[in-house]
Design an enzyme around this catalytic site. Structure first.
Site, PDB file in Angstrom:
ATOM      1  N   CYS A 227       0.820  -1.216   0.000  1.00  0.00           N
ATOM      2  CA  CYS A 227       0.000   0.000   0.000  1.00  0.00           C
ATOM      3  C   CYS A 227       0.855   1.268   0.000  1.00  0.00           C
ATOM      4  O   CYS A 227       1.952   1.274   0.550  1.00  0.00           O
ATOM      5  CB  CYS A 227      -0.885   0.020   1.231  1.00  0.00           C
ATOM      6  SG  CYS A 227      -1.899  -1.443   1.401  1.00  0.00           S
TER       7      CYS A 227
ATOM      8  N   ARG B 132       5.116   0.271  -6.093  1.00  0.00           N
ATOM      9  CA  ARG B 132       5.029  -0.516  -4.866  1.00  0.00           C
ATOM     10  C   ARG B 132       4.116  -1.731  -5.034  1.00  0.00           C
ATOM     11  O   ARG B 132       4.155  -2.645  -4.224  1.00  0.00           O
ATOM     12  CB  ARG B 132       4.516   0.354  -3.717  1.00  0.00           C
ATOM     13  CG  ARG B 132       5.484   1.445  -3.321  1.00  0.00           C
ATOM     14  CD  ARG B 132       4.877   2.321  -2.259  1.00  0.00           C
ATOM     15  NE  ARG B 132       4.670   1.580  -1.023  1.00  0.00           N
ATOM     16  CZ  ARG B 132       5.526   1.565  -0.013  1.00  0.00           C
ATOM     17  NH1 ARG B 132       6.629   2.242  -0.095  1.00  0.00           N
ATOM     18  NH2 ARG B 132       5.272   0.875   1.080  1.00  0.00           N
TER      19      ARG B 132
ATOM     20  N   TRP C 100      -2.991  -2.663  -1.551  1.00  0.00           N
ATOM     21  CA  TRP C 100      -2.608  -4.049  -1.889  1.00  0.00           C
ATOM     22  C   TRP C 100      -3.393  -4.915  -0.909  1.00  0.00           C
ATOM     23  O   TRP C 100      -3.130  -4.913   0.294  1.00  0.00           O
ATOM     24  CB  TRP C 100      -1.106  -4.220  -1.707  1.00  0.00           C
ATOM     25  CG  TRP C 100      -0.523  -5.485  -2.242  1.00  0.00           C
ATOM     26  CD1 TRP C 100      -0.119  -5.730  -3.520  1.00  0.00           C
ATOM     27  CD2 TRP C 100      -0.230  -6.680  -1.504  1.00  0.00           C
ATOM     28  NE1 TRP C 100       0.408  -6.994  -3.619  1.00  0.00           N
ATOM     29  CE2 TRP C 100       0.351  -7.601  -2.402  1.00  0.00           C
ATOM     30  CE3 TRP C 100      -0.405  -7.064  -0.170  1.00  0.00           C
ATOM     31  CZ2 TRP C 100       0.758  -8.875  -2.014  1.00  0.00           C
ATOM     32  CZ3 TRP C 100      -0.002  -8.327   0.219  1.00  0.00           C
ATOM     33  CH2 TRP C 100       0.567  -9.217  -0.710  1.00  0.00           C
TER      34      TRP C 100
ATOM     35  N   ASN D  54      -1.727   2.446   6.049  1.00  0.00           N
ATOM     36  CA  ASN D  54      -0.858   1.301   5.717  1.00  0.00           C
ATOM     37  C   ASN D  54      -0.601   0.548   7.010  1.00  0.00           C
ATOM     38  O   ASN D  54      -0.441   1.171   8.059  1.00  0.00           O
ATOM     39  CB  ASN D  54       0.495   1.766   5.178  1.00  0.00           C
ATOM     40  CG  ASN D  54       0.414   2.239   3.748  1.00  0.00           C
ATOM     41  OD1 ASN D  54      -0.660   2.206   3.136  1.00  0.00           O
ATOM     42  ND2 ASN D  54       1.534   2.683   3.209  1.00  0.00           N
ATOM     43  N   GLY D  55      -0.508  -0.772   6.919  1.00  0.00           N
ATOM     44  CA  GLY D  55      -0.250  -1.576   8.111  1.00  0.00           C
ATOM     45  C   GLY D  55      -1.407  -2.519   8.374  1.00  0.00           C
ATOM     46  O   GLY D  55      -2.291  -2.681   7.522  1.00  0.00           O
TER      47      GLY D  55
ATOM     48  N   GLU E  22      19.169 -16.667  -7.848  1.00  0.00           N
ATOM     49  CA  GLU E  22      18.768 -15.315  -8.232  1.00  0.00           C
ATOM     50  C   GLU E  22      18.330 -15.266  -9.704  1.00  0.00           C
ATOM     51  O   GLU E  22      17.361 -14.590 -10.042  1.00  0.00           O
ATOM     52  CB  GLU E  22      19.922 -14.331  -7.951  1.00  0.00           C
ATOM     53  CG  GLU E  22      19.689 -12.893  -8.360  1.00  0.00           C
ATOM     54  CD  GLU E  22      18.460 -12.243  -7.721  1.00  0.00           C
ATOM     55  OE1 GLU E  22      17.856 -12.821  -6.798  1.00  0.00           O
ATOM     56  OE2 GLU E  22      18.082 -11.164  -8.189  1.00  0.00           O
TER      57      GLU E  22
ATOM     58  N   LYS F 299      14.636 -14.013 -10.780  1.00  0.00           N
ATOM     59  CA  LYS F 299      14.429 -12.899 -11.710  1.00  0.00           C
ATOM     60  C   LYS F 299      13.558 -13.344 -12.874  1.00  0.00           C
ATOM     61  O   LYS F 299      12.629 -12.662 -13.267  1.00  0.00           O
ATOM     62  CB  LYS F 299      15.775 -12.429 -12.238  1.00  0.00           C
ATOM     63  CG  LYS F 299      16.438 -11.190 -11.978  1.00  0.00           C
ATOM     64  CD  LYS F 299      16.070 -10.084 -11.122  1.00  0.00           C
ATOM     65  CE  LYS F 299      15.204 -10.258  -9.931  1.00  0.00           C
ATOM     66  NZ  LYS F 299      15.740  -9.765  -8.680  1.00  0.00           N
TER      67      LYS F 299
ATOM     68  N   GLU G  94       9.810 -13.994 -11.819  1.00  0.00           N
ATOM     69  CA  GLU G  94       8.981 -12.855 -11.416  1.00  0.00           C
ATOM     70  C   GLU G  94       8.648 -11.920 -12.573  1.00  0.00           C
ATOM     71  O   GLU G  94       7.558 -11.359 -12.606  1.00  0.00           O
ATOM     72  CB  GLU G  94       9.564 -12.092 -10.233  1.00  0.00           C
ATOM     73  CG  GLU G  94      10.830 -11.348 -10.494  1.00  0.00           C
ATOM     74  CD  GLU G  94      11.369 -10.646  -9.249  1.00  0.00           C
ATOM     75  OE1 GLU G  94      10.577 -10.115  -8.476  1.00  0.00           O
ATOM     76  OE2 GLU G  94      12.604 -10.636  -9.079  1.00  0.00           O
TER      77      GLU G  94
ATOM     78  N   HIS H  74      19.333 -35.646  -7.953  1.00  0.00           N
ATOM     79  CA  HIS H  74      18.567 -36.241  -6.851  1.00  0.00           C
ATOM     80  C   HIS H  74      17.094 -35.866  -6.937  1.00  0.00           C
ATOM     81  O   HIS H  74      16.479 -35.496  -5.941  1.00  0.00           O
ATOM     82  CB  HIS H  74      19.175 -35.809  -5.515  1.00  0.00           C
ATOM     83  CG  HIS H  74      20.617 -36.160  -5.396  1.00  0.00           C
ATOM     84  ND1 HIS H  74      21.047 -37.461  -5.195  1.00  0.00           N
ATOM     85  CD2 HIS H  74      21.742 -35.406  -5.496  1.00  0.00           C
ATOM     86  CE1 HIS H  74      22.373 -37.476  -5.157  1.00  0.00           C
ATOM     87  NE2 HIS H  74      22.814 -36.244  -5.356  1.00  0.00           N
TER      88      HIS H  74
ATOM     89  N   LYS I 104       6.881  -3.878  -4.207  1.00  0.00           N
ATOM     90  CA  LYS I 104       8.280  -3.485  -4.043  1.00  0.00           C
ATOM     91  C   LYS I 104       8.744  -3.643  -2.603  1.00  0.00           C
ATOM     92  O   LYS I 104       9.870  -4.018  -2.350  1.00  0.00           O
ATOM     93  CB  LYS I 104       8.454  -2.027  -4.491  1.00  0.00           C
ATOM     94  CG  LYS I 104       9.894  -1.561  -4.497  1.00  0.00           C
ATOM     95  CD  LYS I 104      10.684  -2.239  -5.591  1.00  0.00           C
ATOM     96  CE  LYS I 104      12.162  -1.988  -5.490  1.00  0.00           C
ATOM     97  NZ  LYS I 104      12.939  -2.997  -6.233  1.00  0.00           N
TER      98      LYS I 104
HETATM   99  C1  F6R Z   1      12.909  -9.795  -6.138  1.00  0.00           C
HETATM  100  C2  F6R Z   1      12.685  -8.884  -5.038  1.00  0.00           C
HETATM  101  C3  F6R Z   1      12.234  -9.446  -3.744  1.00  0.00           C
HETATM  102  C4  F6R Z   1      12.906  -8.694  -2.586  1.00  0.00           C
HETATM  103  C5  F6R Z   1      12.318  -9.156  -1.250  1.00  0.00           C
HETATM  104  C6  F6R Z   1      13.033  -8.505  -0.084  1.00  0.00           C
HETATM  105  O1  F6R Z   1      13.364  -9.126  -7.271  1.00  0.00           O
HETATM  106  O2  F6R Z   1      12.855  -7.708  -5.169  1.00  0.00           O
HETATM  107  O3  F6R Z   1      12.477 -10.807  -3.660  1.00  0.00           O
HETATM  108  O4  F6R Z   1      14.266  -8.937  -2.642  1.00  0.00           O
HETATM  109  O5  F6R Z   1      10.967  -8.838  -1.203  1.00  0.00           O
HETATM  110  O6  F6R Z   1      12.932  -7.116  -0.163  1.00  0.00           O
HETATM  111  P1  F6R Z   1      13.880  -6.175   0.647  1.00  0.00           P
HETATM  112  O7  F6R Z   1      15.245  -6.302   0.077  1.00  0.00           O
HETATM  113  O8  F6R Z   1      13.299  -4.820   0.467  1.00  0.00           O
HETATM  114  O9  F6R Z   1      13.829  -6.627   2.073  1.00  0.00           O
END
Ligand code: F6R
Length: 594
Positions: free
Chosen positions: A2, A27, A71, A97-98, A467, A471, A474, A490, A589
């Site tokens: 949010c 976000r 959200w 928010n929260g 990673e 990437k 997502e 395995h 985000k």
């Molecule tokens: C993937 C991504 C997420 C964040 C995760 C942690 O591209 O961005 O997996 O890495 O939500 O976020 P932070 O680093 O803000 O704690």
């Protein structure tokens, strides 16, 4: 997740609020809304994107207003559940928010007193509670209402006929932007950065009353002098700057990000005091806590710290650490979080601190909650990262971890000197990867036709496989799994075949021969192989169907060049598939709920 915005000034509030909300789209959200004071209170909200809301909303007058991107957590995305929420009389509006954890009980009580609720949200109890306590002083009513509320909140409250916004926070960020005869409020600085870079970060437990020309902050019932900060990010940094997507722009910014982060860290090193926790690396075992991409940075950090500092380093998903029954000993915590607001990571940090442990936060956001909880904060100087998929903040996190390990290293000084030389060359090496964008885009076109993929690596390139897979999944929605190459036999081998490409990160270290063997085994099962390998490695070229060439670096830095190549691979695969790259479905985000 949010997003909150607020405006009070001399301009018409509606377009300013919608502009600020657009800046918060990154976000992640599913509905949005605004409220402005014009002929009473005018509210317009829906389960649509900000652009659609802006097109369909009536033109309201009024120079005071609040806005929100939601959200969904309590109740699905819908017009009714979208914020702002109102009291019974429709005179008090709140964005929040929260999570209000005792909202059911409050709702029952308020309903018994005659309050009528329209939505399924936890937020709606807030305007009703404020209404209950409102005897004319809005801020006093907010303070009284918050006494009954359990959970986390950042709120902005407005009331029909009042040229004032009331704000409050607990465990959820809120920042005030100071303008010239106008003030802004947001959950996140980029919302108002084009208007002002002068800010006041609200602290937990504080409330504030904001008018066009004044800001009063209260803490524990007493007025305090607000502390003004200056945001170092520029508004331009939060624009696409000619790129089609923020993700691509942010990938291309990485040579500069590496330089900035290293410069920041070396300057800090020169002025560091004796109480600097980073000097204790190498004394106690290290416990790294993070989620998602930041967790993968921590995994690379584990290899680097164990290799160079010769100290045990444990890496835990913050969300899992929070369910551990015992924490053994007093490790030095390193919490890695680009946003500084990830609920699981914050909870894990608090847990370490409550057990008497100390925590260093590595974050990209000045004033973030992580920086407030930590004993010490190291900032990654990546600038604002708008694309939901983390790229440049990840590489900046790696830089911090390399620097921490190298500056506390027990390795021989010749090795460190040569690593330092390489570290300074990394921006150029990353640029060489970026120069191969065309080749990578070609391989991505091939990859984009598949629905499943494996990423494999060994040693320090195992986190690279994780990673790379994260990437790709997502942003392109291709199902991808990262595996340690040795583990694929395995179980995962059952899925190999023509329909399942494998992306292999091959580094010229002691894992090289084992990686070659893994690739041969995979080829024998007909899976197409895309290999990341050092420029001109004929043996890999012979084995793989496609090669992504990366420049030679010391293997300790191979995650940097390999991950940048995999970011481009994911980006171009997603582009080929027509995905909404910067705002993938269901993702946010900063993940501010557990
Ligand atoms: C993937 C991504 C997420 C964040 C995760 C942690 O591209 O961005 O997996 O890495 O939500 O976020 P932070 O680093 O803000 O704690």
């Amino acid at each position: 997740m949010c997003g909150i915005v607020g405006y009070i000034g001399e301009r018409r509030a509606q377009p300013v609020l919608l502009g600020c909300l657009r800046k918060l789209e990154y976000r992640g959200y599913d509905s949005c809304g605004i409220a402005v004071t014009a002929d009473g209170l005018q509210v317009y909200k829906d389960a649509v994107r900000v652009e659609a809301l802006a097109k369909s909303a009536p033109q309201f007058g009024g120079t005071v207003g609040i806005g929100h991107t939601r959200w969904a957590t309590h109740g699905g995305p819908s017009k009714i559940n979208a914020h702002p929420h109102l009291d019974c009389a429709g005179r008090i509006a709140v964005v929040h928010n929260g999570v209000i954890t005792n909202f059911r009980e409050l709702r029952r009580k308020l309903a018994a007193e005659g309050h009528i609720f329209l939505s399924e949200t936890d937020t709606e109890v807030i305007p009703h509670l404020i209404e209950k306590y409102d005897t004319g002083d809005l801020e006093a009513a907010v303070v009284a209402a918050l006494r009954e509320i359990e959970g986390s909140y950042a709120i902005v409250v407005m009331k029909a006929g009042e040229a004032r916004l009331v704000v409050a926070r607990k465990d959820s960020p809120l920042v005030i932007g100071i303008g010239d005869r106008e003030n802004f409020i947001a959950s996140d600085v980029p919302a108002f950065l084009e208007h002002t870079g002068r800010v006041i970060y609200l602290e937990d437990g504080q409330t504030g009353s904001i008018t066009r020309s004044g800001i009063r902050i209260n803490s524990g019932g007493r007025e305090i002098a607000p502390k003004e900060d200056k945001v170092l990010w520029s508004a331009n940094e939060a624009q696409k700057g000619g790129y089609d997507h923020f993700m691509l722009k942010e990938i291309h910014e990485q040579p500069r990000v590496i330089r900035n982060t290293l410069a920041e860290f070396t300057q800090a090193e020169e002025t560091a005091s004796g109480s600097d926790l980073t000097r204790e690396i190498g004394v106690s075992p290290i416990l790294m806590l993070a989620c998602g991409t930041s967790y993968h940075a921590a995994l690379v950090g584990k290899y680097v710290l164990e290799d160079l500092v010769n100290i045990p380093a444990t890496v835990e998903f913050a969300s899992e650490f929070n369910h551990r029954k015992n924490i053994f000993g007093k490790p030095l915590g390193i919490a890695i979080t680009q946003s500084g607001e990830t609920a699981d990571t914050l909870k894990a940090m608090k847990r370490v601190r409550s057990q008497g442990g100390r925590v260093i936060a590595v974050t990209n956001v000045v004033g973030s909650t992580a920086s407030r909880i930590a004993n010490q904060t190291i900032y990654t100087r990546a600038g604002p990262e708008i694309s939901v998929a983390a790229t440049k903040t990840f590489i900046a996190q790696l830089m911090i971890l390399y620097w921490l390990a190298m500056s506390n290293s027990k390795a021989d000084s010749r090795r460190i000197a040569s690593l330092l030389l390489e570290l300074r060359q990394l921006p150029n090496r990353v640029q060489q990867v970026l120069d191969n964008e065309g080749i990578i885009a070609g391989h991505a076109k091939f990859l984009s036709r598949y629905e499943h993929a494996f990423f494999i690596g060994r040693g320090i390139n195992y986190p690279v496989a994780l990673e790379g897979a994260l990437k790709l999944k997502e942003v392109s929605y291709i199902h991808a799994e990262g595996y340690p190459a040795g583990e694929t036999k395995h179980g995962p081998f059952a899925l190999l075949g023509r329909e399942t490409p494998v992306i292999a990160a091959v580094s010229r270290d002691d894992t090289y021969e084992a990686m070659m063997t893994s690739m041969k085994e995979i080829k024998a099962r007909s899976s197409p192989v895309i290999a990341l390998s050092e420029d001109g490695d004929g043996a890999v070229e012979e084995l793989a169907d496609f090669v992504i060439p990366v420049p030679h670096v010391d293997c300790i830095f191979s995650p940097v060049v390999n991950c940048v190549a995999l970011q481009l691979l994911a980006y171009y695969a997603a582009r080929e598939r027509g995905c909404p790259i910067d705002f993938p479905r269901n993702l946010a985000k900063s993940v501010t709920v557990e």
